[in-house]
Enzyme design. Structure first.
Site, short mmCIF file in Angstrom:
data_model
loop_
_atom_site.label_atom_id
_atom_site.label_comp_id
_atom_site.label_asym_id
_atom_site.label_seq_id
_atom_site.Cartn_x
_atom_site.Cartn_y
_atom_site.Cartn_z
N TRP A 1 -7.02 23.03 16.79
CA TRP A 1 -6.32 21.76 16.56
C TRP A 1 -4.81 21.95 16.75
O TRP A 1 -4.12 21.12 17.33
CB TRP A 1 -6.61 21.31 15.12
CG TRP A 1 -6.46 19.86 14.83
CD1 TRP A 1 -5.40 19.05 15.14
CD2 TRP A 1 -7.42 19.01 14.16
NE1 TRP A 1 -5.63 17.78 14.68
CE2 TRP A 1 -6.86 17.73 14.08
CE3 TRP A 1 -8.67 19.23 13.59
CZ2 TRP A 1 -7.51 16.66 13.47
CZ3 TRP A 1 -9.33 18.17 12.99
CH2 TRP A 1 -8.75 16.91 12.93
N ARG B 1 -3.18 23.88 18.59
CA ARG B 1 -2.69 24.11 19.96
C ARG B 1 -2.04 22.84 20.51
O ARG B 1 -1.32 22.88 21.50
CB ARG B 1 -3.84 24.53 20.89
CG ARG B 1 -4.50 25.87 20.59
CD ARG B 1 -3.49 26.99 20.49
NE ARG B 1 -2.48 26.95 21.53
CZ ARG B 1 -2.61 27.44 22.77
NH1 ARG B 1 -3.70 28.03 23.12
NH2 ARG B 1 -1.64 27.36 23.64
N SER C 1 -0.53 26.49 2.19
CA SER C 1 -0.06 27.85 2.44
C SER C 1 -0.73 28.83 1.48
O SER C 1 -0.66 28.66 0.26
CB SER C 1 1.46 27.93 2.23
OG SER C 1 1.85 29.28 2.20
N ARG D 1 -4.76 37.72 1.55
CA ARG D 1 -5.52 36.74 2.34
C ARG D 1 -6.05 37.32 3.65
O ARG D 1 -6.95 36.76 4.26
CB ARG D 1 -4.66 35.52 2.64
CG ARG D 1 -3.46 35.87 3.52
CD ARG D 1 -2.68 34.65 3.91
NE ARG D 1 -1.36 35.00 4.44
CZ ARG D 1 -0.52 34.10 4.90
NH1 ARG D 1 -0.82 32.84 4.90
NH2 ARG D 1 0.66 34.49 5.37
N HIS E 1 -5.05 11.73 23.93
CA HIS E 1 -5.11 12.99 24.70
C HIS E 1 -5.92 14.03 23.90
O HIS E 1 -6.78 14.72 24.44
CB HIS E 1 -3.69 13.49 24.97
CG HIS E 1 -3.64 14.79 25.71
ND1 HIS E 1 -4.14 14.94 26.98
CD2 HIS E 1 -3.18 16.02 25.35
CE1 HIS E 1 -3.98 16.19 27.38
NE2 HIS E 1 -3.41 16.86 26.39
N ARG F 1 -11.04 16.91 22.79
CA ARG F 1 -11.88 17.40 21.69
C ARG F 1 -13.20 16.63 21.52
O ARG F 1 -14.05 17.05 20.73
CB ARG F 1 -11.07 17.41 20.38
CG ARG F 1 -9.83 18.29 20.46
CD ARG F 1 -10.16 19.72 20.87
NE ARG F 1 -8.96 20.53 21.12
CZ ARG F 1 -8.99 21.81 21.44
NH1 ARG F 1 -10.14 22.45 21.59
NH2 ARG F 1 -7.87 22.46 21.66
C1 LIG Z 1 -12.33 23.37 25.60
C2 LIG Z 1 -11.00 24.02 25.40
C3 LIG Z 1 -10.86 25.38 25.52
C4 LIG Z 1 -9.62 26.00 25.33
N1 LIG Z 1 -9.51 27.36 25.43
C5 LIG Z 1 -8.32 27.95 25.21
C6 LIG Z 1 -8.18 29.37 25.29
O1 LIG Z 1 -9.14 30.09 25.56
N2 LIG Z 1 -6.98 29.93 25.02
C7 LIG Z 1 -5.89 29.16 24.74
O2 LIG Z 1 -4.81 29.73 24.53
N3 LIG Z 1 -5.99 27.83 24.65
C8 LIG Z 1 -7.16 27.21 24.88
N4 LIG Z 1 -7.26 25.85 24.79
C9 LIG Z 1 -6.07 25.08 24.40
C10 LIG Z 1 -5.44 24.38 25.63
O3 LIG Z 1 -4.95 25.32 26.57
C11 LIG Z 1 -4.28 23.49 25.16
O4 LIG Z 1 -3.29 24.31 24.59
C12 LIG Z 1 -4.70 22.50 24.12
O5 LIG Z 1 -5.87 21.82 24.52
C13 LIG Z 1 -3.58 21.49 23.91
O6 LIG Z 1 -3.48 20.69 25.08
P1 LIG Z 1 -2.12 20.15 25.57
O7 LIG Z 1 -1.16 21.25 25.85
O8 LIG Z 1 -2.40 19.24 26.75
O9 LIG Z 1 -1.68 19.25 24.33
P2 LIG Z 1 -0.26 19.08 23.60
O10 LIG Z 1 0.26 20.40 23.17
O11 LIG Z 1 -0.44 18.02 22.56
O12 LIG Z 1 0.65 18.52 24.74
C14 LIG Z 1 0.42 17.21 25.31
C15 LIG Z 1 1.05 17.20 26.67
O13 LIG Z 1 2.46 17.37 26.55
C16 LIG Z 1 2.94 18.17 27.64
N5 LIG Z 1 3.51 19.41 27.10
C17 LIG Z 1 3.54 19.80 25.79
N6 LIG Z 1 4.19 20.97 25.67
C18 LIG Z 1 4.56 21.32 26.92
C19 LIG Z 1 5.24 22.45 27.45
N7 LIG Z 1 5.69 23.45 26.69
N8 LIG Z 1 5.45 22.50 28.78
C20 LIG Z 1 5.01 21.51 29.58
N9 LIG Z 1 4.35 20.42 29.16
C21 LIG Z 1 4.12 20.33 27.84
C22 LIG Z 1 1.75 18.43 28.54
O14 LIG Z 1 1.67 17.41 29.51
C23 LIG Z 1 0.56 18.30 27.59
O15 LIG Z 1 -0.66 17.97 28.24
C24 LIG Z 1 -8.47 25.21 25.01
C25 LIG Z 1 -8.63 23.83 24.91
C26 LIG Z 1 -9.85 23.22 25.09
C27 LIG Z 1 -9.97 21.73 24.96
#
Ligand SMILES: Cc1cc2nc3c(=O)[nH]c(=O)nc-3n(C[C@H](O)[C@H](O)[C@H](O)COP(=O)(O)OP(=O)(O)OC[C@H]3O[C@@H](n4cnc5c(N)ncnc54)[C@H](O)[C@@H]3O)c2cc1C
Length: 234
Positions: free
Chosen positions: A82, A84, A94, A165, A187, A192
């Site tokens: 979540w 991420r 905490s 912990r 999004h 999810r």
């Molecule tokens: C099925 C599944 C498997 C996954 N497996 C893994 C894994 O193995 N390892 C892992 O590390 N993660 C994994 N993830 C996490 C994934 O890589 C994303 O970090 C997570 O889904 C958040 O997505 P997001 O970055 O689009 O969302 P948010 O962080 O909410 O960002 C939303 C949007 O804002 C923009 N944005 C935000 N921050 C930035 C930035 N710094 N630079 C550029 N644009 C940005 C992008 O357009 C992004 O799509 C997984 C996710 C899913 C759904």
């Protein structure tokens, strides 16, 4: 406002604590483009058409005019996924401040399956195992209980909470409040609700969809139709 919590998994929950805005806020934000913001609400059909048009055509900023705060109790491994999502603001319990309760997630034996052969991250529950998972679930539970016992013993012997912990399982439940706008929530939901997402987070996505639908019914329908979900999914 605070809604009834929806129970999720064995000890989890999600609750809509607060929200700002509605479908009307989306229309108003969009109509200001041609200085007609205050015409929002005058013609329901036209407003609904506009919301659908906006979402389908990725004109997403008007959806940022609606904000939600949710309370969530979920296993730590669900929170790892979540959190991420960087476009939310959250605060979490905490384990430096307080001792964690002995509450951990135990999967149901029939929902475990085996590691998928086609997909590196997923499970396969359509495979018959020649043995029952029930005994293994008992071992898993026993292991988590022993971890909590050690945790309490370390605390009793004066260990600081922030280090004790470390012996606890990832299945331990945590607690947070998270706030985000509708654009970023859609999004989050898109990722999810997906069949590739882990079932233990998908159930939270299902619950959140149910909680927001009464607040933004037109936008939720537009989002679901765009995703290809059939009518009646909720
Ligand atoms: C099925 C599944 C498997 C996954 N497996 C893994 C894994 O193995 N390892 C892992 O590390 N993660 C994994 N993830 C996490 C994934 O890589 C994303 O970090 C997570 O889904 C958040 O997505 P997001 O970055 O689009 O969302 P948010 O962080 O909410 O960002 C939303 C949007 O804002 C923009 N944005 C935000 N921050 C930035 C930035 N710094 N630079 C550029 N644009 C940005 C992008 O357009 C992004 O799509 C997984 C996710 C899913 C759904």
């Amino acid at each position: 406002m605070t809604t009834e919590a929806i129970e999720v998994l064995d000890h989890g929950l999600v609750r809509l604590v607060d929200h700002m805005g509605s479908d009307l806020s989306i229309v108003r934000a969009a109509r200001v483009s041609y200085d007609a913001a205050w015409r929002a609400g005058e013609n329901e059909k036209s407003d609904n058409r506009l919301i659908n048009y906006l979402w389908r055509n990725k004109h997403t900023t008007p959806f940022e005019a609606v904000t939600f705060t949710f309370e969530v109790r979920a296993p730590i491994f669900v929170f790892r996924q979540w959190h991420r999502h960087r476009t939310q603001s959250y605060n979490e319990l905490s384990a430096r401040y307080r001792e964690l309760d002995e509450v951990f997630y135990v999967p149901k034996a029939e929902k475990i399956g085996v590691q998928s052969k086609d997909n590196k991250q997923m499970r396969d529950t359509n495979v018959e195992t020649p043995w029952s998972r029930h005994e293994e679930v008992d071992w898993y539970t026993d292991h988590c209980q022993k971890a909590f016992k050690l945790y309490r013993e370390l605390l009793a012997s004066g260990w600081p909470r922030e280090l004790a912990r470390g012996c606890l399982p990832l299945s331990t439940y945590s607690h947070m409040f998270t706030t985000l706008n509708l654009r970023n929530l859609f999004h989050w939901l898109e990722l999810r609700l997906h069949t590739h997402a882990q079932p233990e987070i998908r159930v939270y996505a299902d619950a959140i969809l149910k909680l927001i639908e009464p607040v933004v019914p037109v936008a939720t329908k537009a989002f679901m139709e765009d995703l290809g979900y059939a009518e009646g999914y909720l």
